[in-house]
Design an enzyme around this catalytic site. Structure first.
Site, short mmCIF file in Angstrom:
data_model
loop_
_atom_site.label_atom_id
_atom_site.label_comp_id
_atom_site.label_asym_id
_atom_site.label_seq_id
_atom_site.Cartn_x
_atom_site.Cartn_y
_atom_site.Cartn_z
N HIS A 146 -11.19 -29.71 23.21
CA HIS A 146 -12.10 -29.01 22.31
C HIS A 146 -13.53 -29.06 22.85
O HIS A 146 -14.34 -28.20 22.56
CB HIS A 146 -12.02 -29.67 20.92
CG HIS A 146 -12.85 -29.01 19.86
ND1 HIS A 146 -13.14 -29.62 18.67
CD2 HIS A 146 -13.47 -27.80 19.80
CE1 HIS A 146 -13.88 -28.81 17.92
NE2 HIS A 146 -14.09 -27.71 18.58
N HIS A 199 -0.14 -3.75 5.14
CA HIS A 199 -0.57 -2.38 4.91
C HIS A 199 -1.42 -1.86 6.07
O HIS A 199 -2.61 -2.17 6.17
CB HIS A 199 -1.37 -2.33 3.61
CG HIS A 199 -1.80 -0.94 3.23
ND1 HIS A 199 -0.96 0.14 3.30
CD2 HIS A 199 -2.98 -0.48 2.76
CE1 HIS A 199 -1.61 1.22 2.89
NE2 HIS A 199 -2.83 0.89 2.58
N GLY A 227 0.85 -1.18 0.00
CA GLY A 227 0.00 0.00 0.00
C GLY A 227 0.89 1.23 0.00
O GLY A 227 2.13 1.11 0.09
#
Ligand SMILES: Cc1ncc(C[n+]2csc(CCOP(=O)(O)OP(=O)(O)O)c2C)c(N)n1
Ligand SMILES: [Mg+2]
Length: 542
Positions: A289, A82, A37
């Site tokens: 989990h 960016h 960018g």
């Protein structure tokens, strides 16, 4: 008072940008992964020929590629993003790099210092806070002159176990400032274990009737799989894989290889019930989990942990932890372990080869791919609902053979496989990925195709988020929206980005298609339409 000269009187002979590029060279970093960018242009201007700028078309892919590349090359991946928007797009894979313990130095552009107070277009507010807590070090240096030293510190910190990402925000006008050169230093990274703690572990192993070793990704990451095998053979211990291990730390055809632990406290405790001693090596104790009762912590099993991560040691609920890097610990263990009269444990029995059928059973796909892959290929996986089938029908080789994400965040493995292919030279890389997972960072395919990387992407298309369907059953919830993914044409998507691609819906076409793709010089994609029935994850048997 010190007699040293103040820093400002040192010779200033080069720019922040040149000093940074020289540091990268000294660190052996020859690739920069980025998406550019305006705030990065002064860094990118007159780009040197000896550093390869690897363009990714979205920042999740940029960071995923850098992660795979860093793992393949065992050196920190250097990333240039960016400003706030670029870092924002990258955050999911920064979290994954943190969980993977992958060393990354992530830089991001920032608006010019002079207009920061005006909240200028593209400025990043509190830039160094944005990627926290998933970076080990994060800074926007106070002065332009401090940028090269900040990047050096970010590198050493990223590379020090437990490895992980670091972050430096660099205002656009800093790159052209004059600065004194800084030299790269040698920082030794191995940390040896406490001798007394190792003696206690050796005594426990000597006294144990049925020991189990639970190996995790830290062993493979450290390049210590051969040592791990020697220790396991000398100890005559059963070897299990820690839940959600993101790498293969033990050859899965070894006679002592017993299987994969589930990320369910109950199932894990059941699997480890036969053992009086459990030694967890290079993994947390344990990654769960789902909820449940972890009987393993009730006190009947003696637990030891060898980890390079002081945090992992601190959160372990039971047993003794030894904080050390893997190679010194495993070498010492091998030396100190007495020979044992224990009988070697019987490992798992591999199931018979699955048969072909239409629609293609996932098991048949796994077995066919495993047989077709070159012996030195690496597999990068993101197939949430099909992992149990992969574990049964694709036994991994061992060192540097298997990778996935340790985070649970999708959108990692496709770009990671691209970075992996970039770092592995001529050796082939295979990405095995679900249709849903493929779509998170699909643009990584473009980078692979442009560079003709030796990569085969196998998309398992079950027209949906199978793991979510399965989890809905486990959690007994009904009528969940957003789980079907009809009408995605992966062949067109891949061809649109310059990849060779083919769709396979018949079992008879599978093996020849896989072989053609694996033999293709460059990047190709095989979309495999499979039976869309889902296995029940965390089923008590299976
Ligand atoms: C970034 C992110 N978003 C959402 C999820 C939730 N999630 C877990 S598994 C899954 C389905 C993945 O689908 P696919 O890749 O097709 O594999 P399948 O489950 O069908 O085997 C989803 C959406 C996640 N883990 N990460
Ligand atoms: Mg799917």
């Amino acid at each position: 008072m010190s007699s040293r000269k103040p820093a400002s009187t040192k010779t200033k002979s080069l720019t922040v940008k040149q000093a940074t590029l020289d540091l990268l060279r000294a660190f052996g970093i020859r690739r920069v992964f980025g998406n550019p960018g305006s705030t990065e242009l002064p860094f990118l201007s007159d780009w040197p020929d000896d550093i390869d700028y690897v363009l990714g078309l979205q920042e999740a892919s940029v960071v995923g590629m850098a992660d795979g590349y860093a793992q393949a090359t065992r050196n920190a991946g250097f990333v240039n993003l960016h400003s706030a928007a670029g870092v924002g797009n990258a955050l999911g894979n920064i979290y994954t790099a943190h969980r993977n313990q992958t060393p990354l130095v992530i830089t991001a552009g920032q608006q010019a210092r002079s207009i920061l107070p005006l909240q200028a277009f593209l400025h990043a507010d509190r830039a160094s806070e944005f990627p926290r807590p998933y970076v080990k070090y994060s800074v926007e240096p106070a002065r332009a002159e401090d940028v090269p030293a900040a990047i050096a510190r970010a590198y050493y910190t990223a590379m020090q176990p437990p490895c992980g990402p670091t972050f430096v925000s660099v205002p656009i006008d800093d790159w052209t400032h004059q600065v004194a050169p800084i030299s790269a230093r040698k920082v030794a990274r191995e940390i040896g274990p406490d001798h007394e703690a190792m003696q206690a572990l050796v005594a426990a192993l000597a006294a144990s009737k049925h020991p189990a070793l639970v190996v995790g990704p830290g062993v493979d990451r450290a390049g210590a799989v051969d040592l791990m095998v020697k220790v396991a053979e000398k100890a005559k211990a059963a070897v299990w894989v820690s839940p959600f291990s993101a790498r293969c730390s033990f050859p899965e055809r070894h006679p002592q290889f017993s299987g994969f632990l589930h990320a369910s406290p109950g199932q894990l405790s059941d699997a480890l019930r036969p053992y009086d001693l459990v030694v967890v090596i290079g993994a947390p104790v344990f990654t769960f989990h789902v909820e449940g009762h972890a009987a393993i912590f009730d006190g009947t099993t003696t637990i030891f942990q060898i980890t390079d991560d002081p945090d992992a040691a601190a959160v372990t609920p039971a047993g003794s932890s030894i904080v050390t890097t893997m190679k010194p610990a495993l070498s010492m263990l091998l030396e100190m372990l007495p020979d044992t009269k224990r009988a070697a444990p019987a490992g798992r029995t591999l199931p018979p080869a699955p048969s072909a059928a239409d629609p293609i059973p996932v098991e048949f796909l796994m077995h066919s791919l495993s047989s077709a892959m070159p012996a030195d290929a690496a597999l990068v996986e993101e197939i949430p609902s099909h992992r149990p089938a992969m574990q049964k029908f694709m036994p991994m080789r061992g060192q540097d053979s298997f990778y996935t994400m340790a985070s649970g965040g999708l959108g990692y493995s496709l770009p990671a496989a691209v970075g992996m292919a970039l770092g592995r030279g001529d050796r082939h890389t295979v990405c095995l990925i679900g249709d849903g997972s493929t779509m998170y960072s699909i643009q990584a395919l473009w980078t692979a195709a442009q560079r003709k990387l030796p990569l085969t992407v196998v998309v398992i298309n079950n027209a949906g988020y199978g793991a979510m369907r399965s989890f809905s059953q486990v959690m007994q919830v009904r009528n969940v929206p957003g789980l079907d993914l009809p009408d995605i044409d992966f062949v067109k998507l891949a061809e649109g980005m310059g990849c060779n691609a083919v769709r396979v819906a018949k079992a008879s076409e599978l093996v020849p298609s896989l072989q053609r793709s694996l033999g293709h010089k460059g990047t190709s994609l095989v979309e495999v339409i499979v039976d869309s029935s889902v296995p029940l994850l965390y089923a008590q048997k299976g």
